[in-house]
Scaffold this motif. Structure first.
Motif, short mmCIF file in Angstrom:
data_model
loop_
_atom_site.label_atom_id
_atom_site.label_comp_id
_atom_site.label_asym_id
_atom_site.label_seq_id
_atom_site.Cartn_x
_atom_site.Cartn_y
_atom_site.Cartn_z
N SER A 321 5.58 2.09 -3.03
CA SER A 321 4.49 2.41 -3.96
C SER A 321 4.42 1.35 -5.05
N ASP A 345 -2.72 4.26 -7.07
CA ASP A 345 -1.54 3.76 -6.37
C ASP A 345 -1.94 2.98 -5.12
N VAL A 346 -1.05 2.10 -4.70
CA VAL A 346 -1.23 1.32 -3.47
C VAL A 346 0.10 1.35 -2.72
N ILE A 348 2.26 -0.41 0.22
CA ILE A 348 2.33 -1.63 1.02
C ILE A 348 3.67 -1.70 1.71
N HIS A 384 -12.55 -4.02 -6.36
CA HIS A 384 -11.42 -3.17 -6.67
C HIS A 384 -11.95 -1.89 -7.28
N GLU A 419 -5.33 -1.33 -6.95
CA GLU A 419 -5.63 -1.75 -5.58
C GLU A 419 -6.75 -2.77 -5.58
N SER A 421 -9.42 -5.10 -2.90
CA SER A 421 -9.97 -5.31 -1.56
C SER A 421 -10.60 -6.69 -1.51
N SER A 431 -6.70 -6.31 2.08
CA SER A 431 -6.33 -5.40 1.00
C SER A 431 -5.06 -5.88 0.34
N PHE A 433 -3.07 -5.78 -3.94
CA PHE A 433 -3.05 -5.25 -5.30
C PHE A 433 -3.27 -6.38 -6.30
#
Length: 497
Positions: A321, A345-346, A348, A384, A419, A421, A431, A433
């Motif tokens: 996270s 949150d993102v 990965i 974003h 996050e 994009s 994608s 952050f």
């Protein structure tokens, strides 16, 4: 391009064992073949395939001329190296290809001077079949290097069996599909047909992807126009990779030497000077100045060690996270009165320890270099979440008072994480952050340099923090870039997928 002739050769297979001769004749596809006993008349045959010494003696005792191919298990046996033999084959595929090759040479009207070299050529081919490096024998047909024979190492390395490539241009299979590689292959073909000996490092496509080879190509005759020769590919991929790694290591050592010789020497000289003054005057106040210089050295050594430990591998990765890592990293940095705001949150796939270190360095950079000023022109090209909106009060972390001591904290630095994009020029989505502050931002001319080791705009900066950040991102296989944020501050984007 196939070099198989339009007509079919007449072939007699001769051996002391008639059944063995019949089996060989039945297996041939490129010729009109028939078995013959040692007493048969073979004068009218185009080619005699001899399987043993008795078959060879039968050819030797008859009048008339024909080409002779030795089909034997041992390419250096007495039968194979006999001067009467024009070519040697050790497998049915080799034999079929050899017959096609002989027919093609007859149709093309090959210079008779080449005939004296045939036995020597095939004796060398017998040696090539046992060399550990990939090897081919080729003939030029219409300026294309047509494969006459390949060894086992070629089949294993390049992933093509003999039946696939024999009779075809080797360039069509292993030369990379790029203008540069194709131009290089054309130049090599021109040189070889002029009788030049070629030795060059090349990149070729193999069953395991592109690899680097030392290509050594020997035409059958030097310094004269000719159509045949041998090519050997010695794999040097591992050596190239070691050289590249050594070069990167040397570059890093140069970085370290520069930092040690310059950046560490300055605070060391300062500390020594203040210690000397304290000793001479007895004033202990000078020791405080010396301690500040030593703290500066400790910071430089810490950054230097971190930079030294960054490799090309991050070890094990797992879903992590970004919000959790960002909050942990924020608590590890002296952020003074700055505020952290998380815009969602993102999750990965990353190494948590090194990603936290990455965030610590970006946060430290924002706090140390992000004093508020007038906004710069935005170069943002990323989509974003609502990065311009403020998060609820319980979604932020504050340290201390505002920079100017205002009751409402109107001028404190805000660092936002969220996050991102991406849309590339090819239309493919990505994608990741971002980390963005609302400080004074990055001058456009310096954005491409901020990740260089040693580059800093602050008198007391180490110039290593963002270099470490990029090393960690590169080790993960991420893309990183620096931009101007929406509010004029610095923005760092990490494309992770």
């Amino acid at each position: 391009m196939n070099s198989e002739p339009r007509g079919r050769s007449s072939v007699l297979a001769l051996a002391g064992d008639p059944d063995e001769a019949a089996s060989v004749a039945d297996a041939l596809e490129s010729a009109d073949a028939a078995p013959a006993s040692v007493g048969d008349d073979i004068a009218a045959a185009d080619v005699a395939v001899v399987l043993d010494a008795e078959g060879l003696d039968a050819v030797r005792s008859r009048d008339g001329s024909c080409r002779v191919v030795a089909f034997v298990d041992d390419p250096v046996s007495t039968t194979a190296i006999d001067p009467l033999v024009d070519a040697v084959a050790t497998t049915p595929t080799d034999l079929d290809a050899t017959l096609r090759w002989l027919a093609a040479r007859d149709e093309s009207g090959t210079d008779p001077a080449d005939e004296a070299l045939r036995a020597e050529r095939d004796q060398l081919l017998a040696l090539f079949s046992n060399v550990p490096d990939p090897a081919i024998a080729y003939d030029y047909v219409d300026s294309e290097p047509i494969v006459h024979r390949v060894n086992d190492a070629f089949e294993e390395t390049f992933g093509y069996d003999a039946e696939t490539v024999v009779g075809e241009s080797v360039d069509d299979f292993i030369v990379p599909a790029s203008d540069e590689a194709e131009s290089e292959a054309t130049e090599l073909n021109d040189r070889l047909q002029r009788g030049e000996n070629v030795r060059r490092e090349v990149t070729r496509e193999t069953a395991d992807g592109p690899r680097h080879f030392i290509l050594h190509v020997v035409p059958i005759r030097l310094d004269t126009e000719n159509v045949s020769g041998y090519a050997i590919y010695t794999d040097v991929t591992e050596r190239r990779e070691r050289e590249a790694a050594l070069e990167r290591q040397n570059e890093r050592l140069d970085e370290f030497a520069s930092i040690v010789s310059h950046d560490l020497r300055n605070p060391l000289s300062v500390a020594e000077g203040y210690v000397d003054l304290a000793a001479e005057t007895g004033e202990t106040g000078y020791l405080g100045k010396a301690s500040e210089a030593l703290d500066r050295m400790d910071e430089l050594v810490g950054d230097l060690l971190s930079l030294a430990r960054q490799g090309e591998s991050v070890g094990e990765t797992s879903p992590v996270s970004i919000e959790a890592l960002a909050r942990d990293a924020w608590e590890s940095v002296d952020t003074s009165d700055a505020e952290l705001v998380v815009d969602g949150d993102v999750t990965i796939d990353a190494n948590a320890t090194r990603t936290r270190e990455l965030l610590e360095n970006v946060f430290r950079n924002s706090v140390e270099h992000g004093s508020t000023g007038s906004p710069t022109e935005s170069g943002d090209s990323v989509e974003h979440g609502s990065t311009s909106s403020r998060a609820p009060p319980d979604d932020s972390v504050k340290h201390g008072r505002s920079r100017d001591g205002d009751a409402d904290g109107a001028n404190h630095l805000t660092v936002r994480v969220g996050e991102a994009s991406f849309r590339g020029g090819d239309g493919e989505a990505g994608s990741g952050f971002f980390v963005e502050d609302d400080g004074r931002g990055l001058p456009e001319a310096e954005r491409d340099r901020v990740f260089e080791s040693g580059f800093t705009t602050e008198e007391n900066g180490t110039g290593l923090g963002l270099a470490i950040t990029k090393r960690i991102a590169d080790a993960h296989g991420w893309e990183v870039r620096a931009l101007a944020g929406e509010s004029g501050g610095a923005r760092f984007e990490f494309k992770t997928a």
